[in-house]
Design an enzyme around this catalytic site. Structure first.
Site, PDB file in Angstrom:
ATOM      1  N   LYS A 165       0.921  -1.194   0.070  1.00  0.00           N
ATOM      2  CA  LYS A 165      -0.018  -0.146   0.072  1.00  0.00           C
ATOM      3  C   LYS A 165       0.853   1.147   0.119  1.00  0.00           C
ATOM      4  O   LYS A 165       1.904   1.140   0.342  1.00  0.00           O
ATOM      5  CB  LYS A 165      -0.937  -0.238   1.181  1.00  0.00           C
ATOM      6  CG  LYS A 165      -2.151  -1.128   0.954  1.00  0.00           C
ATOM      7  CD  LYS A 165      -3.177  -1.229   1.927  1.00  0.00           C
ATOM      8  CE  LYS A 165      -4.310  -1.969   1.391  1.00  0.00           C
ATOM      9  NZ  LYS A 165      -5.628  -2.040   2.157  1.00  0.00           N
TER      10      LYS A 165
ATOM     11  N   ARG B 143      -3.333 -10.578   4.700  1.00  0.00           N
ATOM     12  CA  ARG B 143      -3.692 -10.552   3.001  1.00  0.00           C
ATOM     13  C   ARG B 143      -2.646  -9.802   2.429  1.00  0.00           C
ATOM     14  O   ARG B 143      -2.375  -8.816   2.582  1.00  0.00           O
ATOM     15  CB  ARG B 143      -5.054  -9.656   2.835  1.00  0.00           C
ATOM     16  CG  ARG B 143      -5.574  -9.760   1.486  1.00  0.00           C
ATOM     17  CD  ARG B 143      -6.940  -9.029   1.571  1.00  0.00           C
ATOM     18  NE  ARG B 143      -7.589  -9.123   0.080  1.00  0.00           N
ATOM     19  CZ  ARG B 143      -7.307  -8.230  -0.774  1.00  0.00           C
ATOM     20  NH1 ARG B 143      -6.188  -7.361  -0.506  1.00  0.00           N
ATOM     21  NH2 ARG B 143      -7.788  -8.426  -2.022  1.00  0.00           N
TER      22      ARG B 143
END
Length: 339
Positions: free
Chosen positions: A281, A316
């Site tokens: 991210k 994840r």
């Protein structure tokens, strides 16, 4: 103090003091808690001073999720069958390539596979239901036809997409809108009895990063997830089938993301397994460098290990082999290693 929030001060050392309380039936423990209140109030108390109902939520072992026990960190491999996901859009939107990648993730050390057919990156547009079904259901069905060894999660906000995925063989629902986008998701979860992950997001993908604001991001996200759990229970979904996700990067600034990761232990008070999704991210690149998503694997590993150190059960990630190697080393250091 206003309403108190109890954040366990989590430890992982193999040597536990007498009286230490287990965290969520897993690999962590605690002897003290930080009691938080709105307005910045904070005090440290012995864990033995916890109200009994709070201690029970923090300590009780979590039930298995899609057949996976929650007493060890679990790796959720990401398979985006989309043309526009932020990290790997268009790479696996061909069915045969997607199947090959699913097999590779299983071999690399994934415990569960998360398949998504709609990008929810900042600025992403909604995908029609039939198109999302056409992207995801055939891949799930093909994996099940070949006896794919891992449980499969469907990453979607839409009940019809989730229903088609369940028919094809999915065993978990992963809803980044926490059933707000499509309230029918609650009925599907209740009827099927499958585990469902409820994630916090501020706003829709199209606008969520425009100017996110919170009074206290850690407590605001906790309150939201607590409210969504209560709604789910009212709809017939048992708390033991719920997983929670604080939604790193979904309507959050870098400071918000770091505050949530720093205070992650608080979410054990919801009595559900925690899913942490930080893979590649943007905040990782902002803090530590990494212009492209692929360059953020080392930062992803660092944040994943920080989450494991606070007892987060499901992680994840895109880079399964690298993260699995890091987790194995973490386990060897903290739990011991036999050659």
């Amino acid at each position: 103090m206003t309403r108190p929030y109890y954040r366990p001060l989590v430890q992982t050392d193999a040597v536990r003091p007498e009286g230490a309380l287990p965290l969520a039936g897993g690999w962590c423990w605690f002897t003290e808690v930080e009691v938080l209140g709105r307005g910045g109030e904070s005090e440290i108390l012995p864990a033995t001073h916890l109200p009994p109902e709070v201690a029970e939520r923090l300590c009780a072992p979590r039930r298995p999720v899609a057949g996976l026990s929650m007493d060890a960190p679990r790796i959720m491999g990401i398979l985006n069958v989309t043309p526009d996901s932020f990290s790997d859009g268009g790479r696996y939107d061909d069915e045969e390539i997607a199947l090959d990648h699913a097999r590779a993730l299983a071999e690399a050390g994934a415990d569960i596979l998360d398949i998504g057919g709609e990008s929810t990156r900042p600025g992403a547009r909604e995908v029609p239901e039939d198109e999302e079904i056409d992207r995801t259901a055939p891949v799930i069905a093909a994996l099940r036809d070949e006896d794919f060894p891992l449980p499969i999660s469907i990453d979607t906000r839409k009940a019809l997409v989730a229903d088609a995925a369940v028919e094809a063989g999915a065993e978990m629902l992963n809803d980044v809108s926490a059933m707000e986008f499509d309230p029918a998701m609650a009925e599907l979860a209740a009827i099927t009895g499958l585990p469902i992950c409820l994630m916090h997001a501020q706003g829709l993908p199209e606008t969520m990063q425009d100017d996110p604001e919170y009074g206290d991001v850690l407590l605001d996200v906790y309150d939201y997830l607590e409210e969504r759990i209560a709604l789910a229970e009212a709809q017939g979904i048992a708390r033991e089938q719920i997983v929670v996700d604080p939604g790193i990067g979904f309507g959050k600034t870098v400071a918000h993301n770091l505050a949530l990761i720093r205070g992650l232990g608080l979410f054990h008070g919801l009595g559900c397994p925690i899913l942490l999704g930080v893979s590649r991210k943007r905040f990782i690149g902002t803090v530590a460098g990494g212009e492209t998503a692929e360059a953020r694997m080392p930062g992803t590993l660092a944040v994943t290990l920080a989450g494991i150190a606070q007892g987060a059960q499901i992680h994840r990630v895109h880079d399964v082999a690298e993260i699995a190697q890091g987790v194995r080393l973490w386990n060897a250091i903290t739990k011991g290693y036999e050659q």
